[in-house]
Scaffold this motif. Sequence first.
Motif, PDB file in Angstrom:
ATOM      1  N   ALA A  66       0.833  -1.205   0.000  1.00  0.00           N
ATOM      2  CA  ALA A  66       0.000   0.000   0.000  1.00  0.00           C
ATOM      3  C   ALA A  66       0.865   1.253   0.000  1.00  0.00           C
ATOM      4  O   ALA A  66       0.517   2.266  -0.615  1.00  0.00           O
ATOM      5  N   LEU A  67       2.014   1.176   0.677  1.00  0.00           N
ATOM      6  CA  LEU A  67       2.914   2.330   0.738  1.00  0.00           C
ATOM      7  C   LEU A  67       3.329   2.772  -0.659  1.00  0.00           C
ATOM      8  O   LEU A  67       3.388   3.967  -0.953  1.00  0.00           O
ATOM      9  N   LEU A  68       3.610   1.804  -1.544  1.00  0.00           N
ATOM     10  CA  LEU A  68       4.040   2.141  -2.895  1.00  0.00           C
ATOM     11  C   LEU A  68       2.943   2.881  -3.648  1.00  0.00           C
ATOM     12  O   LEU A  68       3.205   3.855  -4.361  1.00  0.00           O
ATOM     13  N   LEU A  69       1.711   2.448  -3.472  1.00  0.00           N
ATOM     14  CA  LEU A  69       0.602   3.124  -4.141  1.00  0.00           C
ATOM     15  C   LEU A  69       0.392   4.529  -3.592  1.00  0.00           C
ATOM     16  O   LEU A  69      -0.048   5.420  -4.322  1.00  0.00           O
ATOM     17  N   CYS A  70       0.689   4.720  -2.312  1.00  0.00           N
ATOM     18  CA  CYS A  70       0.558   6.055  -1.728  1.00  0.00           C
ATOM     19  C   CYS A  70       1.517   7.043  -2.393  1.00  0.00           C
ATOM     20  O   CYS A  70       1.245   8.247  -2.452  1.00  0.00           O
ATOM     21  N   TYR A  71       2.658   6.554  -2.876  1.00  0.00           N
ATOM     22  CA  TYR A  71       3.569   7.396  -3.657  1.00  0.00           C
ATOM     23  C   TYR A  71       3.077   7.530  -5.098  1.00  0.00           C
ATOM     24  O   TYR A  71       3.027   8.620  -5.663  1.00  0.00           O
ATOM     25  N   PHE A  72       2.736   6.380  -5.692  1.00  0.00           N
ATOM     26  CA  PHE A  72       2.596   6.336  -7.136  1.00  0.00           C
ATOM     27  C   PHE A  72       1.262   6.844  -7.671  1.00  0.00           C
ATOM     28  O   PHE A  72       1.229   7.424  -8.757  1.00  0.00           O
ATOM     29  N   VAL A  73       0.171   6.621  -6.962  1.00  0.00           N
ATOM     30  CA  VAL A  73      -1.108   7.106  -7.482  1.00  0.00           C
ATOM     31  C   VAL A  73      -1.123   8.636  -7.581  1.00  0.00           C
ATOM     32  O   VAL A  73      -1.501   9.186  -8.623  1.00  0.00           O
ATOM     33  N   PRO A  74      -0.691   9.374  -6.526  1.00  0.00           N
ATOM     34  CA  PRO A  74      -0.591  10.834  -6.703  1.00  0.00           C
ATOM     35  C   PRO A  74       0.398  11.231  -7.790  1.00  0.00           C
ATOM     36  O   PRO A  74       0.214  12.259  -8.456  1.00  0.00           O
ATOM     37  N   ALA A  75       1.453  10.411  -7.978  1.00  0.00           N
ATOM     38  CA  ALA A  75       2.408  10.703  -9.053  1.00  0.00           C
ATOM     39  C   ALA A  75       1.740  10.579 -10.419  1.00  0.00           C
ATOM     40  O   ALA A  75       2.055  11.329 -11.347  1.00  0.00           O
TER      41      ALA A  75
END
Length: 417
Positions: A48-57
Amino acid sequence: METDAPSTALITNDIVVFGLIAATLGLIFWLASGPTPFWRKFFAWVPALLLCYFVPAIYNTAGLIDGSQGVVYNPIASRVLLPVALVLLTMTIDLRGVLRLGPKLLFVFCMGTLGIALGAIVSFQLFEWLKPDVVAGDVWKGMAALAGSWIGGGANMVAVRELYGVDATLFGQFAVVDVAVANLWMATLLFLAGRAATIDARSGADTRAIDEMKARLEAYEAANARIPTLTDLMVILGVGFGIVGLAHAVATPLAAWFAAHVPNAARFSLDSSFVWVVVGSTVAGLLLSFTPVRRLENAGMARIGSACLYFLIASIGMQMDFLHLADRPWLLLLGAVWMLVHILVLWGAARLVRAPLFYFAIGSQGNIGAAASAPVVAAAFHPTLAPVGVLLGTVGYATGTLVAYGIGQILRMMAGA
């Protein structure tokens, strides 16, 4: 951060952007809870941490928002939510409980921290000899931020990022290194956990202390857990935001004093008010961990701190541009070499004191995974050992920022910056 150039993004209203980021985080965590078999399988592989970076990116890269403008990141996330997260997470530390874990476990844990520091230096120097372009420019800043994550956790990584002014794209690249390398190592430890008895028997490790630890932790958890009340939540928020307000009030004159009276203060960022906000928040949280205020952890204080942290992570992610993330694939190899040094130092320390595999695993994850994943690895050995991972992981919240800052200074000198 604001710029003079007009934004071409579809959404320019800061309140709308704030709401979009909050809704995105809510959706990610709801899906991560596994409402369907598909999402359970998906999040078993994608943190989930990775998506917290990547979705806003993705939002930023596609032009939906402009992460370089507005007030969502600065001052809301970086100047308020980050220090609040540091205060609340640091207050959860039970240093007395950590000391009761025994000298062998603490020795192995400290050697794991030393392995991270040595790994940063060795990997930087190795690539400077073999492929200098990999560590050229401001890469040392990204490595300092990664050291913050691998010694403490996400809050420390972001704090170091702010202290050194790491570019958002470079930070995103090291976030990829963090997730890829750390998760691969955690998967390895989880695999080894199922074979702990065999490995300990072959190495002749003494496991009696682990059995005593299980009984003590079971009794504590049964006696202290409770459902939080509105009063609990308001006190937690009052303490967190109150300390951050005080830290900001003290930081500005303190930074000005250092700038005026201490030679080379700028070289070590001592003239930056934000440095003193971070230091003040961390020290205040650590001091309060010795008081009855720490009992608020039984009402979920760490969860509120983590919520602040994840919003901060998402606000950093919205400054990333995916088109630049693949510019430095060699950073993954640098991270792998760094991790290998950590593992070798830790293995040597564990062999020296005949520590069981659990000490080796939690000594590593207490650093690399901190309070986020250290309990997962600890529970893989036995469910009652999960609090040990929490205890060691939270120690990094108090030390990670300062130690990583020191590592950054060493790397800065090595880079000639």
